[in-house]
Design an enzyme around this catalytic site. Structure first.
Site, PDB file in Angstrom:
ATOM      1  N   LYS A   1       0.827  -1.220   0.000  1.00 41.70           N
ATOM      2  CA  LYS A   1       0.000   0.000   0.000  1.00 41.70           C
ATOM      3  C   LYS A   1       0.860   1.269   0.000  1.00 41.70           C
ATOM      4  O   LYS A   1       0.655   2.174  -0.805  1.00 41.70           O
ATOM      5  CB  LYS A   1      -0.950   0.023   1.215  1.00 41.70           C
ATOM      6  CG  LYS A   1      -1.883  -1.179   1.291  1.00 41.70           C
ATOM      7  CD  LYS A   1      -2.827  -1.098   2.472  1.00 41.70           C
ATOM      8  CE  LYS A   1      -2.167  -1.155   3.831  1.00 41.70           C
ATOM      9  NZ  LYS A   1      -1.538  -2.439   4.179  1.00 41.70           N
TER      10      LYS A   1
ATOM     11  N   ARG B   1     -10.106   0.838   8.353  1.00 46.80           N
ATOM     12  CA  ARG B   1      -9.667  -0.499   8.767  1.00 46.80           C
ATOM     13  C   ARG B   1     -10.731  -1.242   9.560  1.00 46.80           C
ATOM     14  O   ARG B   1     -10.497  -2.367   9.974  1.00 46.80           O
ATOM     15  CB  ARG B   1      -8.439  -0.329   9.658  1.00 46.80           C
ATOM     16  CG  ARG B   1      -7.159  -0.859   9.050  1.00 46.80           C
ATOM     17  CD  ARG B   1      -6.086  -0.578  10.074  1.00 46.80           C
ATOM     18  NE  ARG B   1      -4.917  -1.363   9.899  1.00 46.80           N
ATOM     19  CZ  ARG B   1      -3.851  -0.952   9.222  1.00 46.80           C
ATOM     20  NH1 ARG B   1      -3.839   0.205   8.615  1.00 46.80           N
ATOM     21  NH2 ARG B   1      -2.792  -1.713   9.168  1.00 46.80           N
TER      22      ARG B   1
ATOM     23  N   ARG C   1      11.860  -6.304   5.845  1.00 45.28           N
ATOM     24  CA  ARG C   1      11.906  -4.877   6.184  1.00 45.28           C
ATOM     25  C   ARG C   1      12.247  -4.672   7.658  1.00 45.28           C
ATOM     26  O   ARG C   1      12.916  -3.707   8.017  1.00 45.28           O
ATOM     27  CB  ARG C   1      10.562  -4.217   5.866  1.00 45.28           C
ATOM     28  CG  ARG C   1      10.606  -2.718   6.097  1.00 45.28           C
ATOM     29  CD  ARG C   1       9.324  -2.037   5.734  1.00 45.28           C
ATOM     30  NE  ARG C   1       8.207  -2.547   6.497  1.00 45.28           N
ATOM     31  CZ  ARG C   1       6.950  -2.201   6.302  1.00 45.28           C
ATOM     32  NH1 ARG C   1       6.636  -1.364   5.354  1.00 45.28           N
ATOM     33  NH2 ARG C   1       5.992  -2.706   7.043  1.00 45.28           N
TER      34      ARG C   1
ATOM     35  N   ARG D   1      10.865  -0.347  12.242  1.00 42.99           N
ATOM     36  CA  ARG D   1       9.451  -0.479  12.620  1.00 42.99           C
ATOM     37  C   ARG D   1       9.317  -1.630  13.596  1.00 42.99           C
ATOM     38  O   ARG D   1       9.552  -2.778  13.253  1.00 42.99           O
ATOM     39  CB  ARG D   1       8.581  -0.684  11.376  1.00 42.99           C
ATOM     40  CG  ARG D   1       7.960   0.603  10.923  1.00 42.99           C
ATOM     41  CD  ARG D   1       7.017   0.420   9.786  1.00 42.99           C
ATOM     42  NE  ARG D   1       5.812  -0.333  10.152  1.00 42.99           N
ATOM     43  CZ  ARG D   1       4.737  -0.391   9.374  1.00 42.99           C
ATOM     44  NH1 ARG D   1       4.723   0.251   8.233  1.00 42.99           N
ATOM     45  NH2 ARG D   1       3.684  -1.093   9.746  1.00 42.99           N
TER      46      ARG D   1
ATOM     47  N   ARG E   1      -1.190  -9.025  13.442  1.00 41.47           N
ATOM     48  CA  ARG E   1      -1.677  -8.038  12.449  1.00 41.47           C
ATOM     49  C   ARG E   1      -2.518  -8.724  11.375  1.00 41.47           C
ATOM     50  O   ARG E   1      -3.519  -8.179  10.919  1.00 41.47           O
ATOM     51  CB  ARG E   1      -0.494  -7.293  11.812  1.00 41.47           C
ATOM     52  CG  ARG E   1       0.131  -6.258  12.759  1.00 41.47           C
ATOM     53  CD  ARG E   1       1.548  -5.902  12.379  1.00 41.47           C
ATOM     54  NE  ARG E   1       1.676  -5.154  11.133  1.00 41.47           N
ATOM     55  CZ  ARG E   1       2.831  -4.994  10.484  1.00 41.47           C
ATOM     56  NH1 ARG E   1       3.947  -5.559  10.966  1.00 41.47           N
ATOM     57  NH2 ARG E   1       2.879  -4.281   9.395  1.00 41.47           N
TER      58      ARG E   1
HETATM   59  P1  AP5 Z   1       4.643  -1.568   1.993  1.00 42.17           P
HETATM   60  O1  AP5 Z   1       4.469  -0.772   0.747  1.00 42.17           O
HETATM   61  O2  AP5 Z   1       5.139  -0.874   3.188  1.00 42.17           O
HETATM   62  O3  AP5 Z   1       3.282  -2.328   2.337  1.00 42.17           O
HETATM   63  P2  AP5 Z   1       2.058  -1.850   3.206  1.00 42.17           P
HETATM   64  O4  AP5 Z   1       0.861  -2.540   2.651  1.00 42.17           O
HETATM   65  O5  AP5 Z   1       2.032  -0.358   3.271  1.00 42.17           O
HETATM   66  O6  AP5 Z   1       2.445  -2.517   4.588  1.00 42.17           O
HETATM   67  P3  AP5 Z   1       2.457  -1.942   6.072  1.00 42.17           P
HETATM   68  O7  AP5 Z   1       3.493  -2.660   6.833  1.00 42.17           O
HETATM   69  O8  AP5 Z   1       2.478  -0.474   6.072  1.00 42.17           O
HETATM   70  O9  AP5 Z   1       1.099  -2.532   6.557  1.00 42.17           O
HETATM   71  P4  AP5 Z   1       0.157  -2.184   7.697  1.00 42.17           P
HETATM   72  O10 AP5 Z   1      -1.143  -2.018   7.026  1.00 42.17           O
HETATM   73  O11 AP5 Z   1       0.221  -3.252   8.735  1.00 42.17           O
HETATM   74  O12 AP5 Z   1       0.786  -0.883   8.389  1.00 42.17           O
HETATM   75  P5  AP5 Z   1       0.205   0.516   8.798  1.00 42.17           P
HETATM   76  O13 AP5 Z   1       1.326   1.440   8.870  1.00 42.17           O
HETATM   77  O14 AP5 Z   1      -0.982   0.873   7.970  1.00 42.17           O
HETATM   78  O15 AP5 Z   1       5.561  -2.798   1.610  1.00 42.17           O
HETATM   79  C1  AP5 Z   1       6.005  -3.714   2.590  1.00 42.17           C
HETATM   80  C2  AP5 Z   1       7.429  -4.177   2.246  1.00 42.17           C
HETATM   81  O16 AP5 Z   1       7.387  -4.927   1.027  1.00 42.17           O
HETATM   82  C3  AP5 Z   1       8.418  -3.020   1.994  1.00 42.17           C
HETATM   83  O17 AP5 Z   1       9.666  -3.363   2.489  1.00 42.17           O
HETATM   84  C4  AP5 Z   1       8.433  -2.886   0.462  1.00 42.17           C
HETATM   85  O18 AP5 Z   1       9.645  -2.367   0.003  1.00 42.17           O
HETATM   86  C5  AP5 Z   1       8.215  -4.316   0.026  1.00 42.17           C
HETATM   87  N1  AP5 Z   1       7.495  -4.408  -1.254  1.00 42.17           N
HETATM   88  C6  AP5 Z   1       6.483  -3.607  -1.706  1.00 42.17           C
HETATM   89  N2  AP5 Z   1       6.061  -3.995  -2.927  1.00 42.17           N
HETATM   90  C7  AP5 Z   1       6.813  -5.081  -3.254  1.00 42.17           C
HETATM   91  C8  AP5 Z   1       6.846  -5.954  -4.400  1.00 42.17           C
HETATM   92  N3  AP5 Z   1       6.022  -5.776  -5.439  1.00 42.17           N
HETATM   93  N4  AP5 Z   1       7.735  -6.971  -4.389  1.00 42.17           N
HETATM   94  C9  AP5 Z   1       8.574  -7.161  -3.336  1.00 42.17           C
HETATM   95  N5  AP5 Z   1       8.606  -6.360  -2.228  1.00 42.17           N
HETATM   96  C10 AP5 Z   1       7.727  -5.353  -2.182  1.00 42.17           C
HETATM   97  O19 AP5 Z   1      -0.335   0.228  10.273  1.00 42.17           O
HETATM   98  C11 AP5 Z   1       0.542  -0.047  11.337  1.00 42.17           C
HETATM   99  C12 AP5 Z   1      -0.246  -0.052  12.644  1.00 42.17           C
HETATM  100  O20 AP5 Z   1      -0.807   1.259  12.872  1.00 42.17           O
HETATM  101  C13 AP5 Z   1      -1.457  -0.994  12.690  1.00 42.17           C
HETATM  102  O21 AP5 Z   1      -1.082  -2.294  13.075  1.00 42.17           O
HETATM  103  C14 AP5 Z   1      -2.336  -0.308  13.750  1.00 42.17           C
HETATM  104  O22 AP5 Z   1      -1.869  -0.564  15.043  1.00 42.17           O
HETATM  105  C15 AP5 Z   1      -2.103   1.184  13.451  1.00 42.17           C
HETATM  106  N6  AP5 Z   1      -3.073   1.728  12.478  1.00 42.17           N
HETATM  107  C16 AP5 Z   1      -2.787   2.251  11.244  1.00 42.17           C
HETATM  108  N7  AP5 Z   1      -3.909   2.654  10.634  1.00 42.17           N
HETATM  109  C17 AP5 Z   1      -4.930   2.375  11.490  1.00 42.17           C
HETATM  110  C18 AP5 Z   1      -6.334   2.553  11.406  1.00 42.17           C
HETATM  111  N8  AP5 Z   1      -6.932   3.065  10.315  1.00 42.17           N
HETATM  112  N9  AP5 Z   1      -7.093   2.158  12.474  1.00 42.17           N
HETATM  113  C19 AP5 Z   1      -6.528   1.637  13.582  1.00 42.17           C
HETATM  114  N10 AP5 Z   1      -5.193   1.443  13.717  1.00 42.17           N
HETATM  115  C20 AP5 Z   1      -4.393   1.806  12.673  1.00 42.17           C
HETATM  116 MG    MG Z   2       2.025   1.046   4.866  1.00 40.63          MG
END
Ligand code: AP5
Ligand code: MG
Length: 194
Positions: A14, A89, A128, A134, A146
């Site tokens: 994402k 979410r 990562r 992180r 998660r």
């Molecule tokens: P990346 O692009 O970072 O993927 P992502 O889907 O953004 O993954 P996140 O780790 O950010 O997911 P998340 O949804 O758990 O985290 P968030 O910050 O929203 O890619 C991941 C890795 O893969 C990278 O190293 C990248 O380089 C690699 N990659 C990408 N594309 C690739 C490809 N095609 N091939 C190979 N490698 C690739 O949430 C974190 C925490 O915040 C949650 O657990 C929760 O506690 C809180 N939170 C956030 N939003 C909310 C909400 N709306 N409500 C409640 N709590 C929330």
């Molecule tokens: Mg993300």
């Protein structure tokens, strides 16, 4: 306006794809994960509260993230559109978002859902975790939590937008550019039919 949700499990790409999409389409990128991590870095009361949930792989309470999104929308009065990443979410967050956008006489046009196998997701996140700092990527048990939270609380958000006929799936494995092109096709197609 054009508003979309980039949807998918932890590690599905994402954040990676959002960076390219906002550049191409001039959308405002709203990532609740990034906003929460900024609060943690700033050691604010909100950040301190959020960290307790994030470290366990659990969701931060709905009212906290909805409040953050509300003020971000207010802070961008002239925006031509928003790209939501990691939000909504829960179904409650989706309903709140629909109401906030309706107040602005707009709505979600597209939810693009990235599909990636769990094996590939775990590989990406642990990889990562070795470099990103992180805390929720380092521990396999937190990554597992998660995924459980995603299945139980977040996957129903896709159904919410499926019922509104806004849902498109995107194969999320392959090179970053291949996936980007597929998302662009879904966006261009949606924009043509607005
Ligand atoms: P990346 O692009 O970072 O993927 P992502 O889907 O953004 O993954 P996140 O780790 O950010 O997911 P998340 O949804 O758990 O985290 P968030 O910050 O929203 O890619 C991941 C890795 O893969 C990278 O190293 C990248 O380089 C690699 N990659 C990408 N594309 C690739 C490809 N095609 N091939 C190979 N490698 C690739 O949430 C974190 C925490 O915040 C949650 O657990 C929760 O506690 C809180 N939170 C956030 N939003 C909310 C909400 N709306 N409500 C409640 N709590 C929330
Ligand atoms: Mg993300």
């Amino acid at each position: 306006m054009f508003n979309m949700i980039l949807f998918g499990p932890p590690g599905s790409g994402k954040g990676t794809q959002s960076e390219k999409l906002v550049e191409k389409y001039g959308l405002i990128h709203l990532s609740t994960g990034n906003l929460l991590r900024e609060e943690i870095t700033g050691n604010t009361p909100l950040g301190q509260e959020a960290q307790r949930f994030m470290d366990k792989g659990q969701l931060v309470p709905d009212e906290v993230v909805i409040g953050m999104i509300d003020s971000c929308l207010e802070n961008h009065p002239g925006a031509t559109g928003f790209l939501f990443d990691g939000f909504p979410r829960t179904v409650a967050q989706a309903e709140a978002l629909d109401k906030l956008l309706a107040l602005k006489k707009t709505s979600i046009n597209l939810l693009a859902a990235l599909k990636v196998t769990e094996e590939e997701l775990i590989k990406r996140l642990l990889n990562r975790g070795q470099t990103s700092g992180r805390r929720d990527d380092i521990n396999a048990a937190v990554i597992h939590e998660r995924f459980i939270v995603y299945t139980n609380e977040t996957a129903p958000v896709a159904e919410h937008y499926k019922a509104q006929d806004k849902y498109r799936t995107i194969m999320g494995e392959g090179t970053i550019d291949e996936i980007f092109n597929k998302i662009c096709e879904a966006i261009d197609d949606t924009m043509q039919n607005l």
